[in-house]
Design a protein around this motif. Structure first.
Motif, mmCIF file in Angstrom:
data_model
loop_
_atom_site.group_PDB
_atom_site.id
_atom_site.type_symbol
_atom_site.label_atom_id
_atom_site.label_comp_id
_atom_site.label_asym_id
_atom_site.label_seq_id
_atom_site.Cartn_x
_atom_site.Cartn_y
_atom_site.Cartn_z
ATOM 1 N N ALA A 1 0.815 -1.220 0.000
ATOM 2 C CA ALA A 1 0.000 0.000 0.000
ATOM 3 C C ALA A 1 0.843 1.262 0.000
ATOM 4 O O ALA A 1 0.424 2.308 -0.519
ATOM 5 N N ASN A 2 2.031 1.215 0.550
ATOM 6 C CA ASN A 2 2.886 2.406 0.643
ATOM 7 C C ASN A 2 3.373 2.897 -0.719
ATOM 8 O O ASN A 2 3.846 4.032 -0.841
ATOM 9 N N ASN A 3 3.249 2.062 -1.751
ATOM 10 C CA ASN A 3 3.802 2.424 -3.070
ATOM 11 C C ASN A 3 2.830 3.203 -3.952
ATOM 12 O O ASN A 3 3.192 3.562 -5.072
ATOM 13 N N LEU A 4 1.622 3.462 -3.485
ATOM 14 C CA LEU A 4 0.629 4.109 -4.345
ATOM 15 C C LEU A 4 1.096 5.483 -4.806
ATOM 16 O O LEU A 4 1.465 6.335 -3.994
ATOM 17 N N GLU A 5 1.068 5.685 -6.134
ATOM 18 C CA GLU A 5 1.404 6.977 -6.719
ATOM 19 C C GLU A 5 0.302 7.483 -7.640
ATOM 20 O O GLU A 5 -0.053 8.663 -7.617
ATOM 21 N N GLY A 6 -0.220 6.597 -8.502
ATOM 22 C CA GLY A 6 -1.230 6.992 -9.483
ATOM 23 C C GLY A 6 -2.596 7.170 -8.862
ATOM 24 O O GLY A 6 -2.785 7.062 -7.642
ATOM 25 N N ASN A 7 -3.579 7.449 -9.688
ATOM 26 C CA ASN A 7 -4.939 7.691 -9.241
ATOM 27 C C ASN A 7 -5.702 6.365 -9.175
ATOM 28 O O ASN A 7 -5.906 5.709 -10.198
ATOM 29 N N LEU A 8 -6.127 5.987 -7.987
ATOM 30 C CA LEU A 8 -6.767 4.696 -7.779
ATOM 31 C C LEU A 8 -8.220 4.883 -7.349
ATOM 32 O O LEU A 8 -8.509 5.574 -6.365
ATOM 33 N N LEU A 9 -9.113 4.266 -8.094
ATOM 34 C CA LEU A 9 -10.528 4.211 -7.753
ATOM 35 C C LEU A 9 -10.865 2.783 -7.361
ATOM 36 O O LEU A 9 -10.595 1.851 -8.117
ATOM 37 N N MET A 10 -11.447 2.600 -6.185
ATOM 38 C CA MET A 10 -11.863 1.269 -5.734
ATOM 39 C C MET A 10 -13.387 1.252 -5.611
ATOM 40 O O MET A 10 -13.992 2.213 -5.127
ATOM 41 N N LEU A 11 -14.003 0.159 -6.050
ATOM 42 C CA LEU A 11 -15.461 0.034 -6.044
ATOM 43 C C LEU A 11 -15.821 -1.353 -5.519
ATOM 44 O O LEU A 11 -15.246 -2.359 -5.964
ATOM 45 N N HIS A 12 -16.757 -1.413 -4.573
ATOM 46 C CA HIS A 12 -17.023 -2.709 -3.949
ATOM 47 C C HIS A 12 -18.455 -2.771 -3.437
ATOM 48 O O HIS A 12 -18.961 -1.819 -2.832
#
Length: 782
Positions: A708-719
């Protein structure tokens, strides 16, 4: 006006291309927009009609329709006729009578007189109908016991007497001191005991022929089966695992009170259970358990355990196994059982001696990853293709011995093993002809993405082409095998039903028309199935959706299909039909879309299937990155303007892409995604990553939550919040990690009433509207 502003001017959920309109709120209706395709095609017993479930009038649900030769179109079947067509009929080939179960009752049906007759009905329902070798003999299960019904004599006999729990010994008293004291003190007690023993001796002098009780304790009694001669019953006893289940919170309920149903068990060695295979001998009224400890390789240790020092010193022990119920030849002289190890790395075929309770091993298969492939289920509690040819002594089965699932035979007398099909393709489905001298095979012979249909005569081994054009053919043979009922589709043409003569290179005659006028109004693209080489040299297949050159915006989207072991870069109508239509919409906007059958996908043989063993998010992810580079090198895509999205396993790969290769993708949308494999189910995960207790390294490197610490880009999560497959908790745990790590470039959209597969159109529209906005905001030129 730049491209981004032009897009944002559009209504949020309505997207217009220059030539034709595609609206998100329409295509996300799925089958309601496309047209409901026919399913469950089947023949009437006399072969004069075909039945299927259909909904051509956009009603609430499916209804049963029928078609017969000479009909101008299918007709709605009367309710009673519709229900009759769904029964599982059993027939002895020398008889006119069919037998079936309806609501726990036994019926016969005379094909000659077209009359049904109720034969047996009690308050306790019956199940598991089996035919005996002798005409007129049927066996069925009731209250976990086998009964024999002689339809000619009208007699019913209980064959087995299985009982849950332990036998109660009337002479046993846990308080032995008090019982002994009573006997010593009172003549009355001694007299009563003497009378009881005298009466018991008299009773035992006249032996009852009712089967003795067999008590099986707290185990589950499963797979009870009678051999055709009625001499032996086989069964499996399965210990009940003491494991926890996940609980799911349901917030939107009819009464306003939250509910917390159990869902699934997590992957763990604690799910392994002891099983026993038993035989009941009718003549001897005795039951015995078969000892399989002499199976070859039953104490072999998986290679991955050598990576862990603590595991190497363990004493060898028999693997826990599962024995499936036997299959019999026609006269019951042979009983063949399939056996799996519960870690699913071993598969045996054995010939059982039911009289002696022994076995002879006739086939052994091993896969250091996991046993699987077409005709070979990857669940150790399931059985694959297995049956007898007409000579009563030759079995057929499927195996991945060559790296592809092919059809084999073994003659049980001569021990000769023969490979019937060969090549770098797979046998997908097997039907034995009525004469038991030929097979009808569904294969992907002409292309990995096709489903072809052939006839194979055992004597000459020649494949006779019946249906081989591009697309998929799902075939059901008429009772006399003269006619084929075919469900066929192509890449841009949904499933329809056809009939055809059973002959070489036959022609299809269409009998259903399901697509709506709204669907037909758009010129749906025929995506090209292309190949590219992965970095390790493996050939990877993908579907490519290209915009017209003058509309190309140099941005690309990679779609990652779900399920892992599933094929989507094929030549027929996709189960991902909403995504197919969404990709057409994206191409109208100038995007290039690539839909890749990454490592682990179905249709390409054993090595491709097991390419993700011990590392999910390894080769399956690099295949997608190699696909991205293919677009950059061949279609002028801007490397900084590529997005990725997918659901379930596709959502997992999206997370791995964004978190383990953060420079590769500008944005990603992860739908219903696994975030930590230690929290997923046992059967699927244990095959690929082994088990958290025995192979923790595989789980750690395969789980997005650790990165999780590596996130750089734009992330959308849907659940979906009531997802009983990938728990909503999965995405909550990852969200907490992002919060603790101070990550900002992520959002979570929750859907309160949706499970793993969305049902409501408004949820689909909201979900894909967000995905579209993500790509428009992050991939288009500013």
């Amino acid at each position: 006006m730049n491209k981004k502003i032009a897009v944002l001017i559009c209504v949020f959920f309505s997207i217009a291309s220059q030539s034709q309109n595609l609206k998100l709120e329409e295509i996300m209706k799925g089958d309601a927009f496309i047209g409901v395709q026919p399913v469950n095609g089947r023949w009437s017993l006399d072969g004069k009609k075909v039945y299927f479930e259909w909904n051509p009038n956009n009603e609430i649900g499916l209804s049963t329709y029928f078609w017969k030769n000479g009909s101008s179109k299918p007709e709605l079947a009367p309710l009673k006729e519709a229900e009759f067509s769904k029964f599982d009929f059993k027939v002895n080939k020398v008889s006119d009578l069919f037998y079936y179960i309806d609501k726990g009752r036994l019926f016969s049906y005379s094909a000659k007189n077209k009359v049904s007759k109720k034969l047996y009905q009690q308050s306790s329902p019956i199940s598991n109908l089996q035919l005996g070798f002798e005409d007129g003999i049927v066996f069925f299960e009731q209250n976990e016991n086998i009964f024999k019904y002689n339809t000619k004599e009208g007699t019913i006999i209980q064959i087995t007497n299985f009982k849950k729990g332990k036998a109660v010994d009337a002479d046993t008293d846990t308080d032995s001191f008090l019982k002994k004291q009573q006997n010593e003190l009172f003549q009355f007690v001694r007299d009563q005991e003497a009378k009881k023993n005298w009466n018991l001796a008299k009773t035992n002098a006249t032996k009852s022929d009712f089967p003795k009780g067999y008590y099986y304790g707290k185990n589950a009694l499963e797979n009870i089966k009678m051999n055709p001669n009625g001499n032996y019953a086989t069964f499996r006893l399965t210990e009940q695992a003491d494991t926890k289940s996940e609980k799911m919170e349901v917030f939107v309920t009819a009464d306003g009170y939250n509910k917390t149903p159990d869902t699934k068990e997590k992957v763990s060695v604690n799910n392994f259970v002891n099983t026993k295979f038993g035989i009941y001998n009718v003549a001897k009224d005795s039951t015995y358990i078969v000892n399989f400890s002499s199976l070859s390789h039953i104490q072999d240790v998986p290679k991955y355990l050598s990576l862990y020092e603590k595991s190497s010193n363990k004493e060898k022990a028999d693997k826990l196994i599962v024995v499936q119920d036997p299959i019999y030849n026609q006269d019951g002289s042979y009983a063949i059982a399939e056996i799996r190890s519960q870690d699913n790395k071993d598969r045996w075929l054995v010939s059982l001696n039911l009289a002696k309770g022994t076995f002879e091993e006739i086939e052994y298969q091993h896969d250091e990853a996991w046993i699987g492939g077409p005709g070979i289920p990857s669940d150790s509690f399931d059985s694959g293709t297995l049956g007898f040819l007409g000579d009563n002594q030759t079995i057929y089965f499927q195996a991945e011995e060559t790296g592809y699932s092919h059809l084999y035979t073994i003659n049980l007398k001569s021990k000769k093993k023969t490979q019937l099909t060969k090549g770098d393709w797979e046998v997908r489905d097997v039907t034995l002809a009525k004469d038991k001298k030929a097979f009808y095979l569904t294969t992907n012979t002409t292309h990995p993405g096709n489903r072809n249909f052939y006839k194979l005569t055992v004597s000459d081994g020649i494949l006779q082409s019946l249906l081989t054009k591009d697309g998929a053919h799902e075939v059901s043979l008429s009772p006399d095998e003269s006619t084929l009922l075919v469900r066929y589709s192509y890449k841009n043409k949904p499933w329809e039903l056809y009939v055809a003569e059973n002959k070489k290179n036959t022609n299809l005659r269409q009998i259903t028309n399901s697509t709506t006028e709204a669907f037909k109004a758009y010129s749906w693209r025929t995506p090209e199935v292309i190949t590219f080489k992965a970095q390790d040299g493996t050939v990877v297949h993908a579907r490519l959706y290209k915009p017209q050159t003058d509309k190309a915006n140099k941005a690309a989207v990679l779609f990652v299909h779900g399920a892992g072991y599933l094929q989507n870069a094929h030549n027929y109508w996709s189960t991902y039909h909403r995504e197919y239509m969404f990709h057409n919409l994206l191409v109208d906007l100038g995007y290039t879309v690539l839909d890749i059958d990454y490592r682990g996908s179905d249709g390409y043989g054993r090595d491709f299937r097991t390419g993700i063993y011990r590392f999910m998010g390894g080769k399956d992810l690099t295949d997608n990155i190699d696909g991205k580079n293919y677009l950059i090198q061949n279609y002028g895509i801007d490397a900084s303007r590529v997005g990725v999205y997918g659901g379930s396993y596709g959502g997992f790969i999206t997370l791995m892409a964004m978190l383990t290769t953060p420079k590769e993708f500008a944005s990603g949308a992860a739908l219903r995604s696994v975030t930590d494999w230690a929290h997923y189910n046992h059967g699927y995960t244990g095959n690929i990553l082994n088990f958290p207790e025995t192979d923790p390294d595989a789980y750690k490197k395969s789980s997005p939550i650790y990165f999780a610490n590596n996130l750089e880009g734009n992330l959308l999560m849907l659940h979906g919040m009531v997802d009983d497959n990938v728990e909503y908790k999965d995405i909550v745990r990852l969200s907490q990690r992002f919060i603790e790590l101070g990550k900002k470039k992520w959002t979570l959209a929750s859907f309160p009433v949706e499970s793993h597969g969305f049902k409501e159109t408004y949820s689909w529209v909201d979900e894909y509207g967000r995905i579209l906005n993500l790509f428009n905001d992050t991939l288009l030129e500013k």
